[in-house]
Design a protein around this motif. Structure first.
Motif, PDB file in Angstrom:
ATOM      1  N   ASP A  10       0.849  -1.186   0.000  1.00  0.00           N
ATOM      2  CA  ASP A  10       0.000   0.000   0.000  1.00  0.00           C
ATOM      3  C   ASP A  10       0.889   1.242   0.000  1.00  0.00           C
ATOM      4  O   ASP A  10       2.075   1.176   0.333  1.00  0.00           O
ATOM      5  CB  ASP A  10      -0.920  -0.002   1.226  1.00  0.00           C
ATOM      6  CG  ASP A  10      -2.036  -1.041   1.078  1.00  0.00           C
ATOM      7  OD1 ASP A  10      -2.387  -1.366  -0.082  1.00  0.00           O
ATOM      8  OD2 ASP A  10      -2.512  -1.544   2.112  1.00  0.00           O
ATOM      9  N   ALA A  11       0.293   2.373  -0.335  1.00  0.00           N
ATOM     10  CA  ALA A  11       1.077   3.591  -0.528  1.00  0.00           C
ATOM     11  C   ALA A  11       1.374   4.292   0.794  1.00  0.00           C
ATOM     12  O   ALA A  11       0.949   5.432   1.017  1.00  0.00           O
ATOM     13  CB  ALA A  11       0.343   4.530  -1.491  1.00  0.00           C
ATOM     14  N   SER A  12       2.105   3.621   1.681  1.00  0.00           N
ATOM     15  CA  SER A  12       2.488   4.268   2.941  1.00  0.00           C
ATOM     16  C   SER A  12       3.946   3.962   3.275  1.00  0.00           C
ATOM     17  O   SER A  12       4.462   2.897   2.908  1.00  0.00           O
ATOM     18  CB  SER A  12       1.588   3.778   4.086  1.00  0.00           C
ATOM     19  OG  SER A  12       2.013   2.507   4.531  1.00  0.00           O
ATOM     20  N   TYR A  13       4.578   4.873   3.972  1.00  0.00           N
ATOM     21  CA  TYR A  13       5.982   4.694   4.346  1.00  0.00           C
ATOM     22  C   TYR A  13       6.144   3.470   5.246  1.00  0.00           C
ATOM     23  O   TYR A  13       7.106   2.711   5.119  1.00  0.00           O
ATOM     24  CB  TYR A  13       6.493   5.957   5.044  1.00  0.00           C
ATOM     25  CG  TYR A  13       7.958   5.885   5.432  1.00  0.00           C
ATOM     26  CD1 TYR A  13       8.932   5.747   4.444  1.00  0.00           C
ATOM     27  CD2 TYR A  13       8.352   5.954   6.763  1.00  0.00           C
ATOM     28  CE1 TYR A  13      10.281   5.677   4.789  1.00  0.00           C
ATOM     29  CE2 TYR A  13       9.693   5.889   7.115  1.00  0.00           C
ATOM     30  CZ  TYR A  13      10.652   5.743   6.122  1.00  0.00           C
ATOM     31  OH  TYR A  13      11.981   5.672   6.452  1.00  0.00           O
ATOM     32  N   PHE A  56       6.243   0.465   3.227  1.00  0.00           N
ATOM     33  CA  PHE A  56       7.530   0.346   2.542  1.00  0.00           C
ATOM     34  C   PHE A  56       8.614  -0.174   3.481  1.00  0.00           C
ATOM     35  O   PHE A  56       9.350  -1.107   3.129  1.00  0.00           O
ATOM     36  CB  PHE A  56       7.951   1.686   1.938  1.00  0.00           C
ATOM     37  CG  PHE A  56       9.352   1.652   1.421  1.00  0.00           C
ATOM     38  CD1 PHE A  56       9.692   0.840   0.343  1.00  0.00           C
ATOM     39  CD2 PHE A  56      10.356   2.388   2.031  1.00  0.00           C
ATOM     40  CE1 PHE A  56      10.991   0.769  -0.125  1.00  0.00           C
ATOM     41  CE2 PHE A  56      11.664   2.327   1.570  1.00  0.00           C
ATOM     42  CZ  PHE A  56      11.976   1.519   0.494  1.00  0.00           C
ATOM     43  N   THR A  57       8.716   0.422   4.669  1.00  0.00           N
ATOM     44  CA  THR A  57       9.786  -0.015   5.586  1.00  0.00           C
ATOM     45  C   THR A  57       9.613  -1.485   5.965  1.00  0.00           C
ATOM     46  O   THR A  57      10.588  -2.196   6.192  1.00  0.00           O
ATOM     47  CB  THR A  57       9.843   0.853   6.861  1.00  0.00           C
ATOM     48  OG1 THR A  57       8.558   0.844   7.471  1.00  0.00           O
ATOM     49  CG2 THR A  57      10.253   2.271   6.543  1.00  0.00           C
TER      50      THR A  57
END
Lengths: 430, 430
Positions: free
Chosen positions: B418-421, B424-425
């Protein structure tokens, strides 16, 4: 090019950035705010500390001659004196993009009713789109900044270019794409990198995530985020090449696709620089922008005669143009209006028609972005917005195999036959 | 190039071919039989009337200098004095192929243990394969013969090139392909022509049908059948470019894919011509041929130390090399043996590995033919057949998007998020 290398410019070594070598950015002087004019020193910055406007590279150009350029390599580095790159740029492993074909398009011109039409064909770049130009400049900046990761959010072409250039340069790449991207563009990135990240959302969502990561992580060069000013300069080479390939003169009209709008503004900037450097004669050039109706915020503003761009949610097959909130949209409006050009948009069906028009008449298979540009060219002629008697250049930015689905249901074998002459004659093709 | 144009050669206007203009074939003198040496006049002939051996273009070359060539256009026409084309060839609408990148491949060289490796990258030709070179020469011949149809049997790349060049030149095209060909290559021809014909059978079946049609129909120029002698000369430009781009000198070793074998023989011919014309210094060049094991009749003969090629039924993912009965196979054997080279073959899995080797190390996405050539290069080093201390050039003839299926199951996104930091981490990529 020795005179360029030896000339002493005002460009200092950025004092507070230890490790940045002298001449790292060639003849670039500073980053200047496009809104307020404030100048900051060359570095991985992209927003003005005063007004948050976008930063753009400014230069102290030395004398540059046509002969020096013509003696350079057959790629964008022939223009290195006009780019924010060091004089030894050719020694760094890079994709050597650019100096693509400028083809006179007699058949397409006849079909559309244009007297003198040229296609600048960037589909033959190393990863088959104009993005190899901008990425080459971003890679140079990332190298000079000693970045440890080379990254981007992308609608596909940019991911291909970043992953490929990073592989060749031996720098770790991480590329972010919308998870619904065309399969060929996905594979065409994943072959180069083991860090392709698919993000649920559209390009604007991916872009937002990239900005967040760029703010949090040290040593990440996001080509179109924190090294964007350097990256964007690469598009100027399209303008330089058009002028040089026309025999060092400017065309009358240029039709350019608009995604973020950066390419259009940089081609315009390039023409202006060539005039100021005395490399071409000054003359009026009308600049036209092309969008797909399903993502046409700039065209909509142009037609409504307003200055503000209202962001949209993209819904078009032209995915490489599907930027709903284009960073340089307002500058596109300004340039197209002030030069006497226009911004126009077409439907997805017209995009498909544009792809086939270019293929059937000039033997160039373009992707949906190029179909958009050719289709808009057709519409501009039909609606009288573009003068068919003037010399016109249309830019093809990408390559059809990347968006095969757009036309794969529309074309195919005329016949499937057994391997006999009788079977062939029965087709009626002979 | 005026000295080349003005020089008076022994080349006469073919007397019994009314309508063929003077100078139609440049400095070409005749068609000479490769077997018996018998010379026939320039025309749409391909088999020796005496012994049925293959005909090849012979020349009366004028003095040609490096400077004249370097002053020419940035495509194959810079070598027009050495090709069977008229001096005004650049005025005819054509694809302007060639002068593709020669890249030093430091990363791949390091990986394979080679001290100095170059990749000649023909994937950036107009239709993304080396076929644009040969088709450009065939188109010139077809034009001079006033042919009404421009045609070919093809494993895919040639069909793309013929259909595109014909569209741009405004000549009717009919292209024949095996019906099981990769979809991208099918669409990539059908976008240019409404006469793509799919034939049930393998390439050799399609080729046989084409020969039959060429014999029955008037005015059909089958590029690789009845105008083959002119067509084949186009491959010489690969050799010319390698030498010029190395700074007018020959490499020590070259690895070339073998389908019909024509390309390999023509690169060898080109090197010889450059030496004879005094454009490069003479030196030994070892020539290596690359095949996929599933279609390796030449490699098999090489290893068996026999002179005859036994035709095979192809079964390999390297479809553009899948010619089971290679017309120039015996000449390939002769050249590879006499120069101290070799012919080698690899499995389809090694072909896939070759594709990824080139992509991950040099940012070049090649098709299965290029994967074959890179994979064979690796095997040649590992088996001690190729000297890793000598300067080596490997030719990449095509482009990965055309054979996407070969690797599309092997690579892909490392993660879909999903488009969240935070998301990503969590991937651990940072």
């Amino acid at each position: 090019m020795s005179t360029v290398a030896e000339v002493e410019t005002a460009q200092p070594t950025p004092a507070d950035q230890p490790g940045i070598r002298e001449g790292a950015f060639g003849n670039a002087r500073s980053l200047a705010c496009r809104e307020c004019g404030n100048e900051v020193e060359l570095g991985p910055h992209y927003a003005c500390p005063e007004c948050f406007g976008p930063l753009e590279v400014s230069y102290d150009f030395p004398v540059v001659t046509r002969e020096e350029i013509e003696a350079g390599p057959r790629n964008i580095w022939r223009y290195k004196a006009l780019l924010p790159v060091p004089d030894d740029i050719e020694q760094s492993p890079n994709m050597e993009p650019g100096f693509t074909r400028l083809l006179q398009a007699r058949n397409l011109g006849r079909e559309l009713g244009l007297e003198k039409l040229w296609v600048k064909d960037d589909s033959t770049n190393p990863t088959n789109s104009f993005k190899d130009r901008v990425v080459a400049c971003a890679l140079s900046a990332a190298t000079e900044f000693h970045s440890k990761v080379f990254a981007c959010p992308s609608t596909g072409n940019l991911a291909n270019a970043v992953a490929a250039a990073g592989a060749r340069a031996g720098i770790k790449t991480v590329v972010f794409i919308p998870s619904n991207l065309e399969k060929p563009k996905q594979v065409n990135s994943a072959v180069y990198t083991d860090s392709l990240v698919a993000v649920n959302g559209n390009y604007d969502d991916v872009n937002k995530l990239a900005s967040e990561i760029a703010g949090e992580e040290d040593g990440w060069a996001f080509v179109n985020v924190n090294v964007r000013p350097f990256y964007a300069e690469g598009s100027k080479t399209l303008g330089y090449e058009i002028a040089e390939q026309l025999g060092w003169r400017l065309p009358d009209q240029v039709v350019i696709p608009v995604a973020s709008g950066s390419q259009l503004t940089k081609v315009h900037k390039a023409f202006g620089e060539l005039v100021r450097l005395g490399l071409v004669e000054d003359k009026p050039v009308k600049i036209f922008g092309a969008q797909a109706t399903g993502c046409s915020p700039v065209s909509t503003a142009y037609k409504a005669e307003v200055d503000a761009i209202r962001p949209v949610k993209p819904d078009t097959i032209a995915k490489s143009l599907a930027i709903g909130n284009p960073a340089d949209g307002i500058y596109v409006l300004d340039i197209c209006r002030s030069t006497g050009g226009a911004v126009e948009d077409i439907t997805d069906d017209e995009v498909r028609e544009g792809i086939l028009l270019l293929a059937r008449h000039e033997g160039i298979f373009t992707e949906t972005a190029g179909g958009t540009t050719v289709g808009v060219l057709k519409k501009l002629v039909e609606t009288g917005q573009l003068d068919p008697t003037l010399e016109t250049v249309v830019i093809n930015t990408g390559m059809g195999l990347k968006t095969l689905d757009a036309v794969s249901d529309q074309v195919g074998p005329a016949a499937t036959i057994d391997a006999s002459y009788a079977a062939f004659t029965a087709t009626g093709i002979a």
